[in-house]
Scaffold this motif. Structure first.
Motif, short mmCIF file in Angstrom:
data_model
loop_
_atom_site.label_atom_id
_atom_site.label_comp_id
_atom_site.label_asym_id
_atom_site.label_seq_id
_atom_site.Cartn_x
_atom_site.Cartn_y
_atom_site.Cartn_z
N LEU A 30 29.43 37.98 43.09
CA LEU A 30 30.86 37.95 42.80
C LEU A 30 31.56 39.15 43.42
N GLY A 31 30.99 40.33 43.22
CA GLY A 31 31.60 41.54 43.76
C GLY A 31 31.68 41.51 45.27
N ARG A 32 30.57 41.10 45.92
CA ARG A 32 30.56 41.07 47.39
C ARG A 32 31.57 40.04 47.92
N CYS A 33 31.65 38.88 47.28
CA CYS A 33 32.59 37.84 47.73
C CYS A 33 34.03 38.30 47.57
N LEU A 34 34.34 38.92 46.44
CA LEU A 34 35.71 39.41 46.24
C LEU A 34 36.08 40.46 47.27
N LEU A 35 35.13 41.30 47.61
CA LEU A 35 35.41 42.34 48.61
C LEU A 35 35.48 41.75 50.01
N GLN A 36 34.68 40.72 50.25
CA GLN A 36 34.64 40.13 51.59
C GLN A 36 35.84 39.22 51.87
N THR A 74 38.54 44.43 41.20
CA THR A 74 37.63 43.60 40.42
C THR A 74 36.25 43.53 41.09
N GLY A 75 36.26 43.43 42.41
CA GLY A 75 35.00 43.40 43.14
C GLY A 75 34.21 44.68 42.98
N ALA A 76 34.91 45.82 43.01
CA ALA A 76 34.24 47.12 42.85
C ALA A 76 33.64 47.25 41.45
#
Length: 364
Positions: free
Chosen positions: A56-62, A72-74
């Motif tokens: 989830l975090g990686r997708c939100l950041l990507q 939220t990703g962090a």
């Protein structure tokens, strides 16, 4: 406050210590006999949750476009790393799930998402710290680097910088731990399965730290293309959040006021009852809710962890009331308080140790 000089023995009589040890051994035996599939399912559910949070975090950041998705990703990434390091990694590396015969949950093959080499940490933490808990001269937690963290530790002028160094070390705790594990492994007498030459230790520590930094600070930002700077910032934020939390957990479970420091003489012919009493009087618990227990890796039950380090941490809460009752009945101090209270106590203790000792009072 900690005692002004290390003590050499617990105050209990030999017969009391034998009864004390027998009762704690019985608690451990009954808890160990109850282990089974529910314990494995619990840990595997945490592994799935940790992986879901990281994805989830990686997708939100990507793919996210707003500041909210970045923040939220962090946070999701920080939570994933915290779970991996504390409730999963710390406990698996203690051998708490070796009995399950699952190679993914085995202490000798597990590697975690942090700059500290798992093998070097197992020696520094499992073997040194847990064997010599609060023994001055043997437990590195009582004389750690540039800080003065125990009363027997000689005061030096640079110790006045202790409060400032705490602020610096908190966000860098994973690198501090990596350095500490490598330094201890270089000078220690490790058991055969953890033994290595100085050169091998340094090579392993550098390789793990470099690989970790490359993954979080180079690879994933580059994969973000035009958002590389934002991803780098978010990844760094996640690392800092995780590091500060780990630092706080270590602080409140190891350094509150009132814990007993022991002299090396305590190790001579130490009985199991004396070892148990030393573990209890040298550690502290923190009260809190279920989520707090999980996010702290159950360091909230730090006394139970030091008594039974190979028992799955999720079992600590159910045995804690039994352990406390046994300790109180035998007169062994059992320290527990809320997070704010233990944090305030630890900071008071460390800040006081950073000040020059009152030599006039010492001469009286």
């Amino acid at each position: 406050m900690s005692q002004s000089s290390p003590v050499t023995r617990t105050p209990l009589a030999e017969a009391d210590l034998e009864a004390f040890a027998a009762e704690l051994d019985d608690i451990l035996r009954r808890a160990s006999e109850a282990l089974g599939d529910p314990d494995i399912r619990y840990l595997r559910s945490l592994v799935r949750a940790q992986r879901a949070l990281e994805i989830l975090g990686r997708c939100l950041l990507q793919f996210g476009r707003s500041r909210l998705t970045g923040a939220t990703g962090a946070v999701a990434l920080a939570a994933a790393k915290t779970l991996d390091n504390l409730e999963i990694g710390h406990n698996v590396l203690h051998g708490q799930y070796d009995w399950a015969k699952d190679p993914h949950l085995n202490s000798r093959s597990f590697e975690w998402d942090v700059a500290v080499s798992a093998r070097l940490w197992r020696y520094q933490h499992n073997f040194v710290h847990h064997t010599y808990t609060n023994v001055y001269g043997r437990d590195e937690n009582l004389s750690t680097g540039p800080l003065r963290v125990s009363t027997p530790q000689p005061w030096r002028r640079h110790h006045v910088l202790g409060p400032l160094l705490l602020l610096i070390m908190a966000p860098l705790s994973e690198w501090v731990l990596a350095l500490q594990a490598a330094a201890e492994s270089c000078r220690g007498n490790a058991p055969e399965d953890l033994r290595a030459t100085r050169e091998d230790v340094i090579r392993e520590a550098v390789r793990k730290a470099a690989r970790q930094a490359a993954k979080d600070l180079v690879l994933f930002p580059l994969l973000s293309g035009r958002r590389a700077r934002r991803t780098l910032l978010a990844n760094t934020t996640a690392l800092l959040l995780r590091n500060v939390w780990i630092f706080v957990v270590a602080l409140i479970s190891h350094y509150p006021e009132g814990l007993t420091v022991y002299d090396e003489e305590v190790l001579e012919n130490e009985t199991r009852g004396q070892w148990y009493a030393r573990q209890v009087s040298g550690t502290a618990n923190i009260s809190g809710g279920r989520l707090f227990h999980i996010l702290s890796g159950h360091h909230t039950q730090h006394i139970e962890h030091h008594l039974f380090p190979s028992l799955p941490a999720s079992r600590y809460r159910e045995v804690a009331s039994q352990v406390r009752e046994v300790c109180e009945r035998h007169g062994v101090p059992y320290a527990t308080a809320s997070l704010p209270s233990q944090l305030a106590s630890a900071l008071r203790h460390l800040f006081a140790l950073s000040l020059p000792p009152n030599r006039n009072l010492q001469r009286k």
